[in-house]
Every structure is written in C-alpha cells, then in structure tokens.
Scaffold this active site. Structure first.
Site, short mmCIF file in Angstrom:
data_model
loop_
_atom_site.label_atom_id
_atom_site.label_comp_id
_atom_site.label_asym_id
_atom_site.label_seq_id
_atom_site.Cartn_x
_atom_site.Cartn_y
_atom_site.Cartn_z
N GLY A 1 0.83 -1.19 0.00
CA GLY A 1 0.00 0.00 0.00
C GLY A 1 0.87 1.24 0.00
O GLY A 1 2.08 1.18 -0.23
N VAL A 2 0.26 2.37 0.31
CA VAL A 2 0.98 3.64 0.29
C VAL A 2 2.18 3.61 1.24
O VAL A 2 3.26 4.13 0.92
CB VAL A 2 0.04 4.82 0.62
N GLU B 1 -14.53 16.44 5.06
CA GLU B 1 -15.09 15.18 5.55
C GLU B 1 -15.36 15.33 7.04
O GLU B 1 -15.06 16.37 7.65
CB GLU B 1 -14.12 14.02 5.27
N ASP C 1 -2.49 -10.13 9.59
CA ASP C 1 -1.25 -10.91 9.57
C ASP C 1 -0.09 -10.19 10.26
O ASP C 1 0.71 -10.82 10.96
CB ASP C 1 -0.85 -11.24 8.12
N HIS D 1 -17.05 2.33 9.78
CA HIS D 1 -17.45 3.41 8.89
C HIS D 1 -18.97 3.51 8.92
O HIS D 1 -19.67 2.51 8.78
CB HIS D 1 -16.96 3.14 7.46
N ARG E 1 -16.54 10.13 12.91
CA ARG E 1 -17.18 8.88 12.50
C ARG E 1 -17.80 8.10 13.64
O ARG E 1 -18.84 7.46 13.46
CB ARG E 1 -16.15 8.00 11.77
N HIS F 1 -14.10 -0.86 9.51
CA HIS F 1 -13.41 -0.10 8.47
C HIS F 1 -11.92 0.08 8.72
O HIS F 1 -11.11 -0.15 7.83
CB HIS F 1 -14.08 1.28 8.36
N ARG G 1 -9.91 7.48 14.49
CA ARG G 1 -9.19 8.14 13.40
C ARG G 1 -10.02 9.25 12.76
O ARG G 1 -11.19 9.05 12.45
CB ARG G 1 -8.80 7.11 12.33
#
Length: 558
Positions: free
Chosen positions: A26-27, A127, A227, A248, A297, A358, A393
């Site tokens: 990923g990033v 957001e 993992d 989420h 959230r 999420h 988060r």
C-alpha cells in the site's frame, strides 16, 4: 528476545537475501521501499496478492493535509486531537500535520495526479470532523486507486527493487540478540520461489494493512486478516489500542446475508452535502452534533446504530438526490457505478447504509521513527499504532499517516545504514527451532470468528457480549489444540494460517475491549456509556504470554 511462538509450517525450502524487506504494497510499504532505494539499499517488497490489491486502492475520500488557503497544520492538529478523544499522542499528531503537506507534494512528484481547479490548484473537500476543506482527492472518489497507480508504476520501473507477489508472511526471524533478521513466508507460485521460504534482511518493515476481516461485514479487502499484528505479537512486540476499531458509518447495505468486503459510500458524499435520513426521510443528525452529518465517524456510527435500534431497522439512508446526475457522474463515479451495480441509483433513490468495520486505529506500537519494541522491526500504515489516531481516526488521516511515517522509517534506515548500524544478521537457528508451534484452526473457523466478533464485539459492546465472544474464541483454540493432540491437525496452508492470525487478533482485541470499562471514541460500551478520564485516559498494551501464547492486556502507567 527471541520469537517464542510460530505458526505451524514446513521448514523453509528456499532462502533469499536483501537489506530491507517490506511486507505490504500500500501507500506505506511502497513509500518505504522507494525511499530506501534512494539510499542505495537493496529492498524486497512482499505482498499477499497482486501489487495493487491492498487497502490503499479502495480509499475513496482522499488524503488530508493543510494545503488550502487559510488552513494551517495547527488547525489540522486540533481537529485530529478532538476526534482522537483524549488518546492521541500530540507529538505524533504534530509530526503528521507539519510534515504532511510536503509528503503530499512528494507523492505528486512521484506521479500521483490529484483533481485540480480551473487555476491548476488542488481541489479540496471536507469530511467528518474537519472544520476546513483539506481533503485532496483524485478521479473524484478514486484517490486510493490513483495513489496506488503512481507508486506501483514507480516501483515497477526500479529494476533494483525485488517484488514477490502472492506471498503470505508467516513469522519473524531474529538473530542471537533478538534483532530482526528476516522473515518466513509462503509463496503461492511455481518454480524456485514456491512454497515456504525465508528472506534474510538487515531490517524488516511491516506495512500489512488492517484486520477488518475479523468481522463479518467490512470495507477491507479479503487479504486484510491481521497478519502483521499477529506476527508482531508472536515475535514479542507490544501492540496497543486494539479495542479502537472504527466502523465506517455509511457502508452500502446489501442485505442481511451479505458477508465479507462491502462497498464503501465515502464520507466525502456527506462532505459535499448528502444527508442521513430515516425511512420517513427525516434527518436525524441535526441537533446531535455541531457538524451534523460531518461529525466524527464514531458519533455518526453510533447515531445510525441508535436509529436502527429505535426503528427496528437493519439500515438507515443517505440522501444525495439533490446532487443531480452530473455531479454524481463527475464527483463520485466509483460510488455511482457501485450503487447501480447493486440496483440502486443515487440520482433518484435513497442509498441504504449501515456501519461496517473499516479501520484499526490501534496496532503494533511504534515510536516516531516507526520502530517497534523489537529491534530492527518497523511498522507503518494501518498495521501500526503511532499515536496519531487515538481512540478514533479522523477521516482521511490514514493515507497521510502511512505516507509521513513511511518517509520517517526510510530516513531512519538510511541514517543507520550511513552510520554502519545496519550490519548483516545471522539467524538464530536454535531459537527458531525451539519456538512453540501454534496449532492451526480449520479453514471454516474463519466464518465462526467473524460471526462471534460481529455479534459480541462490533459497534456496540458489553461485558456479557464480549464474555460470550471470548468463550467462543477459546473453544476454537481448544479445538485446534485437540486436533493437534489427536494427530489430526489442520493442514498448514494459506486458509489455516489466515484463520490462526484472525483468531489471535480477535482474541487480543476482545481482551482489550473487555478491560476498557468506558465508552471512548469508536469503543462503545452499553454497560459503561460514559467516558472515564480518571481511570481510562491511557493506553492498553497487549503482549503474548510466553508460556501460553495467550494475549495479555496491561494498562499503561498514568
């Protein structure tokens, strides 16, 4: 400290050598790999499926950074601290928000193309939890896919960067001093790199993503089976804040029988003005929070859950019909296509939504350089707990966190390399052989783990619900031990290794959640509905008991 517990697996049939092995594409993982290559270090990227199959490409909303006029890192810090409900590490958050804008610019220099306005400036949206427009996005709602595309392209163009796809990491290898010296893995391929093998390295970086597959309904891809956290626990590392799993609020509801990865309806849809409503079309977030639908959230997820309970409903609705067809097509093409593929047209229909697992705000405990409590083992991205997210988060901080702390890990490895502090490591073979083998559950245990967790440790928790979940998980563990004693163990293969990892992280999560007797952030206890700063404004640190291999959670000293 040597690794004392390992997954039951065949001995490695092949060995490779590198300087830095990065697990995850990923990033976070790809940023580490690209940056250590700039220092002349050899790097190997190990990824579970294809290079672009992780969670990054599913990120719709965007990446948060103080890039807009009038916005400042200090304002970004304030919003992050509020969302984190008293458990953020302020130094970690300050690092994130001050280094974030440059990290985004580095990403653009790598080739990521964000959406621009008519003047060529980056378009920014809002957001939940953000008081300013600071979310950069790409392709409307395909930000993760664009970031993944740019990084994968850069990685594939570097001939000195080795890639191993379709590989499940198993366990850490250490030297006689307890320093990471590589890892074992299973490659689902053919030829020289087939089956269980070992990669020896001077340092190991875990960027394995989340553990959403521990629940029945999640936005995470099928590969997100915890993992990295499981490996870290078996290696003796400290893990923290596992109880803070973010659900989420707006995941497309596909019916009561739907399981596995569910389509996300990005928070950016609410950021652009969509409303949450009940079956009668009444907005229910008004008056519940100053930001209404754009509240953090955890607040929105709880409000939706309460409405579902009050109405005896399985979902609520998101209303974006006032956007019109043009805005849906240009701003949210991915979500529009996803909804339509399931028979819902957001242009004319209400979108049925419900919370789903999420993001893991907790994970492997690290310092500000990404170092874990095991020397030579680093972690970044969702698998890590840097202290940025606290108890919840803030939207779109995850991509930024992966980016910023990946750069910090690469800088630390580069500095250590320059100083001659990254020598080759000899694997402590005797300790490896002496480690206790973890019995493997049968593959069908995965579905039972998910059912237990969703029923007893989901959005709403209580002592009774988690005791039942813990008992069910213990039974699964006992069955695996009994099969081992009867010499009828489950075959060591991807499905059973994943089930073992899910079982371990689920057991650890429930142990922590049962201990935290309060409601804070995305941890909601119906039997302890209030936040309790006097007793619980601190972290829970989870480790594996050496003798039994059982997760043990201990409150951090205040």
């Amino acid at each position: 400290m040597s690794v004392t517990h390992r997954l039951t697996a065949p001995a490695p049939g092949w060995t490779a050598t590198t300087d830095v092995v990065v697990v995850g594409s990923g990033v976070a993982g790809l940023t580490v790999a690209l940056n250590v290559r700039k220092a002349g270090l050899r790097a190997t990227v190990v990824t579970k499926a294809m290079l672009d199959d992780g969670s990054t490409r599913w990120a719709q909303g965007g990446i948060a950074a103080a890039l807009g006029e009038g916005d400042t890192p200090e304002q970004h810090l304030d919003d992050t601290l509020v969302a984190g409900a008293g458990l953020c590490d302020e130094e970690a958050v300050r690092t994130l928000v001050t280094e974030g804008p440059d990290a985004v610019r580095h990403l653009i220099a790598t080739g990521a193309a964000f959406d621009l306005d008519a003047e060529g400036e980056i378009l920014l949206t809002r957001e939940g939890g953000h008081h300013r427009r600071r979310i950069a996005h790409a392709g409307g709602d395909a930000t993760g896919a664009e970031i993944s595309r740019a990084l994968v392209s850069a990685v594939r163009s570097d001939p000195g960067l080795e890639l191993i796809e379709h590989a499940l990491v198993l366990d850490l290898l250490t030297d006689a001093e307890g320093h990471a010296a590589g890892l074992t893995l299973h490659v689902m391929g053919e030829g020289q790199r087939d089956g269980v093998g070992a990669i020896r390295a001077r340092a190991v970086v875990l960027a394995t993503g989340g553990m959403g597959q521990v629940f029945s309904a999640t936005t995470n891809p099928a590969v997100s089976t915890g993992d990295g956290v499981a490996l870290a626990l078996r290696a003796g590392a400290e893990v923290t804040d596992l109880e803070f799993v973010q659900f989420h609020p707006t995941v497309l509801w596909l019916g009561p029988e739907a399981e596995g990865q569910q389509p996300l309806v990005s928070e950016a849809v609410r950021g652009e003005g969509a409303h949450l409503v009940d079956a009668e079309g009444t907005r229910f977030m008004l008056g519940q929070h100053e930001l209404a639908e754009l509240a953090p959230r955890d607040i929105v997820a709880k409000a939706i859950t309460r409405q579902m309970q009050a109405h005896g409903a399985e979902h609520m609705y998101l209303d974006g019909r006032h956007f019109g067809p043009e805005m849906w097509a240009e701003r949210f093409p991915t979500i529009l296509a996803s909804c339509r593929s399931h028979g819902i047209d957001p242009v004319t229909d209400l979108i049925p939504v419900a919370p789903a697992a999420h993001y893991a705000s907790g994970g492997i405990r690290t310092d500000l350089l990404g170092r874990t409590t095991v020397p030579g083992l680093y972690a970044c991205g969702e698998v890590a707990c840097t202290g940025v997210h606290g108890a919840n988060r803030l939207a779109s901080n995850s991509l930024l966190e992966g980016l910023v702390f990946a750069e910090r890990i690469a800088a630390d490895l580069t500095a250590r390399h320059t100083a001659g502090e990254l020598p080759e490591r000899a694997v402590d073979v005797a300790a490896t052989r002496a480690a206790q083998s973890v019995p493997l559950p049968a593959p069908e245990a995965r579905a039972e783990i998910q059912r237990l967790m969703s029923t007893g440790a989901g959005v709403l928790r209580s002592a009774a619900s988690m005791a039942a979940t813990a008992a069910g998980l213990a039974r699964l563990g006992e069955q695996a031990h009994a099969q081992l004693a009867d010499e009828k163990p489950a075959d060591p293969r991807v499905e059973t290794w994943e089930a073992a990892n899910l079982h371990l992280v689920a057991t650890a999560l429930v142990a922590a959640a049962a201990q935290r007797e309060e409601t804070r952030g995305c941890h909601w206890r119906e039997d302890f509905p209030e936040r309790d700063d006097a007793h619980w404004q601190r972290h829970l640190i989870t480790t594996l008991a050496t003798a039994t291999g059982t997760p043990v959670s201990t409150p951090e000293e205040q």
